[in-house]
Structures are given as C-alpha cells and as structure tokens.
Design a protein around this motif. Structure first.
Motif, mmCIF file in Angstrom:
data_model
loop_
_atom_site.group_PDB
_atom_site.id
_atom_site.type_symbol
_atom_site.label_atom_id
_atom_site.label_comp_id
_atom_site.label_asym_id
_atom_site.label_seq_id
_atom_site.Cartn_x
_atom_site.Cartn_y
_atom_site.Cartn_z
ATOM 1 N N UNK A 1 0.805 -1.225 0.000
ATOM 2 C CA UNK A 1 0.000 0.000 0.000
ATOM 3 C C UNK A 1 0.837 1.273 0.000
ATOM 4 N N UNK A 2 2.113 1.163 0.308
ATOM 5 C CA UNK A 2 2.966 2.355 0.321
ATOM 6 C C UNK A 2 3.111 2.894 -1.095
ATOM 7 N N UNK A 3 2.974 4.206 -1.234
ATOM 8 C CA UNK A 3 3.055 4.816 -2.564
ATOM 9 C C UNK A 3 4.444 4.608 -3.157
ATOM 10 N N UNK A 4 4.474 4.274 -4.418
ATOM 11 C CA UNK A 4 5.727 4.053 -5.128
ATOM 12 C C UNK A 4 6.308 2.663 -4.961
ATOM 13 N N UNK A 5 5.697 1.812 -4.138
ATOM 14 C CA UNK A 5 6.212 0.456 -3.921
ATOM 15 C C UNK A 5 5.371 -0.530 -4.727
ATOM 16 N N UNK A 6 6.034 -1.332 -5.535
ATOM 17 C CA UNK A 6 5.328 -2.300 -6.368
ATOM 18 C C UNK A 6 5.554 -3.736 -5.890
ATOM 19 N N UNK B 1 -3.996 -1.849 5.806
ATOM 20 C CA UNK B 1 -3.015 -1.574 4.762
ATOM 21 C C UNK B 1 -2.154 -2.803 4.552
ATOM 22 N N UNK B 2 -1.975 -3.185 3.301
ATOM 23 C CA UNK B 2 -1.104 -4.307 2.957
ATOM 24 C C UNK B 2 0.310 -3.772 2.777
ATOM 25 N N UNK B 3 1.267 -4.449 3.403
ATOM 26 C CA UNK B 3 2.651 -4.004 3.326
ATOM 27 C C UNK B 3 3.551 -5.131 2.831
ATOM 28 N N UNK B 4 4.592 -4.775 2.091
ATOM 29 C CA UNK B 4 5.604 -5.746 1.690
ATOM 30 C C UNK B 4 6.493 -6.031 2.900
ATOM 31 N N UNK B 5 7.367 -7.010 2.783
ATOM 32 C CA UNK B 5 8.245 -7.364 3.903
ATOM 33 C C UNK B 5 9.113 -6.180 4.336
ATOM 34 N N UNK B 6 9.655 -5.454 3.377
ATOM 35 C CA UNK B 6 10.533 -4.322 3.666
ATOM 36 C C UNK B 6 9.824 -3.277 4.513
ATOM 37 N N UNK B 7 8.634 -2.845 4.089
ATOM 38 C CA UNK B 7 7.910 -1.800 4.807
ATOM 39 C C UNK B 7 7.313 -2.310 6.121
ATOM 40 N N UNK B 8 6.948 -3.577 6.191
ATOM 41 C CA UNK B 8 6.412 -4.130 7.436
ATOM 42 C C UNK B 8 7.485 -4.168 8.526
ATOM 43 N N UNK B 9 8.712 -4.497 8.152
ATOM 44 C CA UNK B 9 9.805 -4.572 9.126
ATOM 45 C C UNK B 9 10.255 -3.193 9.588
ATOM 46 N N UNK B 10 10.144 -2.199 8.755
ATOM 47 C CA UNK B 10 10.653 -0.865 9.068
ATOM 48 C C UNK B 10 9.561 0.125 9.473
ATOM 49 N N UNK B 11 8.410 -0.368 9.814
ATOM 50 C CA UNK B 11 7.298 0.492 10.205
ATOM 51 C C UNK B 11 7.620 1.261 11.478
#
Length: 120
Positions: free
Chosen positions: A8-13, A43-53
């Motif tokens: 869900x983070x903008x710019x993240x695919x 909000x759905x997050x990728x592994x990168x954004x979930x770990x760095x929240x």
C-alpha cells in the motif's frame, strides 16, 4: 487468473506480505500476516515496509509473526475435526408420538420426556 495484492505504500510495487491495522483507542499499530481479504481500514505491506514500520511517539507496535514451520494442522486439530464429523454423522434421536392435547389439532413430539396427566 489470480491477481496478487501489492504494498500500500506509494511508489512500492512489491507484493504484500503483511497487513497493518490501527487500534486508535489503544494507540497501537498491529502488523500481522496478510489478511485473506483487503479491508477498507487496513493496509497491505511488503516485507521491507512491514519490518521498518515506525509509529508516532507514545504509540506501540504489536507484531504477530507467522510461524513458517507450522505447515498444517496438529494432531489435536485433526482429532477435534474427526470428533465433529462423528457427532454430525450420528443418527437423530427417535421421538415418541404423543396424542394432541385438547384444543390442538396437531400432536406434539416428545423425546425422552413423558407427558404426565393433570393431577386434581
């Protein structure tokens, strides 16, 4: 064709791996396994954004990690399922037919109970 959900983070695919929800009353952000369905207030997050929240000062982050070693149901789960199937397969108890009381046209069915006559 199944379409996978994206972060869900903008710019993240990247594909989504976790779901973020907020509990505003408790000032808590909860990061857990990817929800089955996309919810409007999560909000759905990728592994990168979930770990760095990060969350605002005074808030808490609760992380529910997925146990990757848990590949299936346990023996207790299977026994509970087998018991539920056995219970559902049991035949219905027999009901004893009782004559209709005065004023009623349809007799009532009774199981293990007996109808006692009215005592004076």
């Amino acid at each position: 064709m199944r379409q996978s959900r994206r972060c869900s983070r903008s710019g993240c695919a990247q594909p989504a791996a976790s779901t973020l929800t907020y509990v505003y009353a408790e000032s808590t952000a909860v990061v857990g396994p990817l929800a089955t369905y996309s919810e409007p207030h999560s909000y759905d997050l990728c592994e990168f954004h979930a770990e760095r929240l990060t969350v605002p000062r005074g808030w808490e982050v609760v992380r529910h990690e997925v146990d990757t070693d848990d590949a299936g149901p346990t023996g207790d789960d299977l026994l509970a399922l087998a018991d539920a199937v056995r219970e559902a397969a049991r035949p219905e108890p027999e009901f004893e037919q009782v004559d209709a009381p005065e004023g009623e046209s349809t007799p009532r069915r009774r199981g293990h109970l007996r109808v006692l006559p009215n005592l004076p």
